[in-house]
Design a protein around this motif. Structure first.
Motif, PDB file in Angstrom:
ATOM      1  N   LEU A   2       0.843  -1.198   0.000  1.00 56.06           N
ATOM      2  CA  LEU A   2       0.000   0.000   0.000  1.00 56.06           C
ATOM      3  C   LEU A   2       0.872   1.240   0.000  1.00 56.06           C
ATOM      4  O   LEU A   2       1.949   1.252   0.587  1.00 56.06           O
ATOM      5  CB  LEU A   2      -0.881   0.031   1.250  1.00 56.06           C
ATOM      6  N   ARG A  64       1.279  -3.759   7.941  1.00 48.88           N
ATOM      7  CA  ARG A  64       0.198  -2.974   7.333  1.00 48.88           C
ATOM      8  C   ARG A  64       0.364  -1.496   7.657  1.00 48.88           C
ATOM      9  O   ARG A  64       0.215  -0.640   6.790  1.00 48.88           O
ATOM     10  CB  ARG A  64      -1.143  -3.501   7.827  1.00 48.88           C
ATOM     11  N   THR A  68       1.136   1.509   5.048  1.00 53.21           N
ATOM     12  CA  THR A  68       0.195   2.622   4.948  1.00 53.21           C
ATOM     13  C   THR A  68       0.879   3.962   5.186  1.00 53.21           C
ATOM     14  O   THR A  68       0.305   5.005   4.979  1.00 53.21           O
ATOM     15  CB  THR A  68      -0.964   2.408   5.953  1.00 53.21           C
ATOM     16  N   CYS A 111     -14.622  -0.009   6.890  1.00 53.70           N
ATOM     17  CA  CYS A 111     -13.922  -0.065   5.599  1.00 53.70           C
ATOM     18  C   CYS A 111     -14.891  -0.312   4.457  1.00 53.70           C
ATOM     19  O   CYS A 111     -14.730   0.261   3.365  1.00 53.70           O
ATOM     20  CB  CYS A 111     -12.836  -1.136   5.625  1.00 53.70           C
ATOM     21  N   ASP A 116     -12.961   1.091   1.291  1.00 52.80           N
ATOM     22  CA  ASP A 116     -11.543   0.736   1.409  1.00 52.80           C
ATOM     23  C   ASP A 116     -11.417  -0.791   1.367  1.00 52.80           C
ATOM     24  O   ASP A 116     -11.352  -1.466   2.394  1.00 52.80           O
ATOM     25  CB  ASP A 116     -10.981   1.307   2.706  1.00 52.80           C
ATOM     26  N   HIS A 117     -11.358  -1.324   0.156  1.00 53.17           N
ATOM     27  CA  HIS A 117     -11.351  -2.775  -0.046  1.00 53.17           C
ATOM     28  C   HIS A 117     -10.109  -3.431   0.556  1.00 53.17           C
ATOM     29  O   HIS A 117     -10.206  -4.495   1.175  1.00 53.17           O
ATOM     30  CB  HIS A 117     -11.454  -3.096  -1.537  1.00 53.17           C
ATOM     31  N   ASP A 118      -8.940  -2.825   0.373  1.00 53.81           N
ATOM     32  CA  ASP A 118      -7.702  -3.431   0.870  1.00 53.81           C
ATOM     33  C   ASP A 118      -7.718  -3.613   2.385  1.00 53.81           C
ATOM     34  O   ASP A 118      -7.384  -4.682   2.894  1.00 53.81           O
ATOM     35  CB  ASP A 118      -6.482  -2.590   0.467  1.00 53.81           C
ATOM     36  N   HIS A 119      -8.084  -2.570   3.098  1.00 52.66           N
ATOM     37  CA  HIS A 119      -8.128  -2.679   4.557  1.00 52.66           C
ATOM     38  C   HIS A 119      -9.284  -3.566   5.003  1.00 52.66           C
ATOM     39  O   HIS A 119      -9.169  -4.273   6.009  1.00 52.66           O
ATOM     40  CB  HIS A 119      -8.196  -1.296   5.212  1.00 52.66           C
ATOM     41  N   ARG A 120     -10.393  -3.533   4.265  1.00 49.95           N
ATOM     42  CA  ARG A 120     -11.516  -4.407   4.631  1.00 49.95           C
ATOM     43  C   ARG A 120     -11.082  -5.869   4.592  1.00 49.95           C
ATOM     44  O   ARG A 120     -11.323  -6.613   5.539  1.00 49.95           O
ATOM     45  CB  ARG A 120     -12.710  -4.201   3.702  1.00 49.95           C
ATOM     46  N   THR A 121     -10.404  -6.283   3.527  1.00 47.33           N
ATOM     47  CA  THR A 121      -9.984  -7.689   3.444  1.00 47.33           C
ATOM     48  C   THR A 121      -8.931  -8.008   4.505  1.00 47.33           C
ATOM     49  O   THR A 121      -8.908  -9.120   5.036  1.00 47.33           O
ATOM     50  CB  THR A 121      -9.466  -8.050   2.035  1.00 47.33           C
ATOM     51  N   PHE A 122      -8.083  -7.038   4.825  1.00 47.09           N
ATOM     52  CA  PHE A 122      -7.090  -7.226   5.888  1.00 47.09           C
ATOM     53  C   PHE A 122      -7.786  -7.498   7.225  1.00 47.09           C
ATOM     54  O   PHE A 122      -7.472  -8.467   7.925  1.00 47.09           O
ATOM     55  CB  PHE A 122      -6.198  -5.980   5.981  1.00 47.09           C
TER      56      PHE A 122
END
Length: 158
Positions: A2, A64, A68, A111, A116-122
Motif C-alpha cells: 500500500l 500494514r 500505509t 472499511c 476501502d477494499h484493501d483494509h476491509r480484506t485485511f
C-alpha cells in the motif's frame, strides 16, 4: 504494498488492534507460565501457541501500518488478568477474544462503508482468525467440564 494513506478511523482501528494484539501476546505468555507452574504442561503448550499466533497478528498489523505510511505505536497494553484455575483463565480469554472480534467487525464495517477494499480484506482475515480462536477456546472450555464435574469441584488445576 500500500502507498495511499488510510483514513483516520482506519488508522485508529490499526492502532487499537496493535495494542490489543500485543496485550494478547503478553496475556497468553503469562498464562502459559502460570499453568506450567501448576504442572499443566499441555495447557501451557496450548497457551504458548496462542501467544505465538497473536504475535503473528502483531507482525501483520505492523507491516500494514508501515505499508500505509504510519509508524506503528501501541497506545496502551491491557493489564494481564489471571485466575486460580484453567477454566477461569479460559473464560477471561474468551472475553478478550470477543473484544478483538468486535473490534475487527467494526473495522470491516467501516472499511466497507468508505470503500476501502484493501483494509476491509485485511481486517476480515484477522476477524476470521479471532473467531476461530474464540471457537477453539469454547471447545477447550467444554472439554474441561466433564473432568471438573467428575471431581465434584475438588480439582483445582493447581
Amino acid at each position: 504494498m500500500l502507498t495511499a494513506r488510510a483514513d483516520d478511523r482506519v488508522l485508529g482501528y490499526l492502532g487499537r488492534a496493535l495494542s490489543l494484539e500485543l496485550s494478547a501476546v503478553q496475556m497468553y505468555s503469562t498464562q502459559a507460565r502460570l499453568v506450567a507452574s501448576w504442572g499443566l504442561a499441555d495447557a501451557a503448550a496450548r497457551l504458548r501457541n496462542e501467544s505465538e499466533e497473536e504475535l503473528q497478528h502483531v507482525n501483520r498489523i505492523i507491516e500494514r501500518m508501515l505499508a500505509t505510511g504510519v509508524a506503528p505505536s501501541a497506545s496502551q497494553l491491557r493489564p494481564v488478568r489471571l485466575a486460580r484455575d484453567l477454566s477461569s483463565l479460559l473464560q477471561i480469554n474468551q472475553q478478550f477474544e470477543s473484544e478483538l472480534i468486535e473490534l475487527y467487525r467494526n473495522a470491516v464495517n467501516h472499511c466497507a462503508r468508505v470503500g476501502d477494499h484493501d483494509h476491509r480484506t485485511f481486517f476480515e482475515a484477522l476477524h476470521e482468525d479471532e473467531r476461530s480462536h474464540h471457537q477453539e477456546l469454547l471447545g477447550w472450555q467444554a472439554s474441561l467440564q466433564p473432568a471438573t464435574a467428575a471431581a465434584n469441584g475438588r480439582r483445582s488445576y493447581r
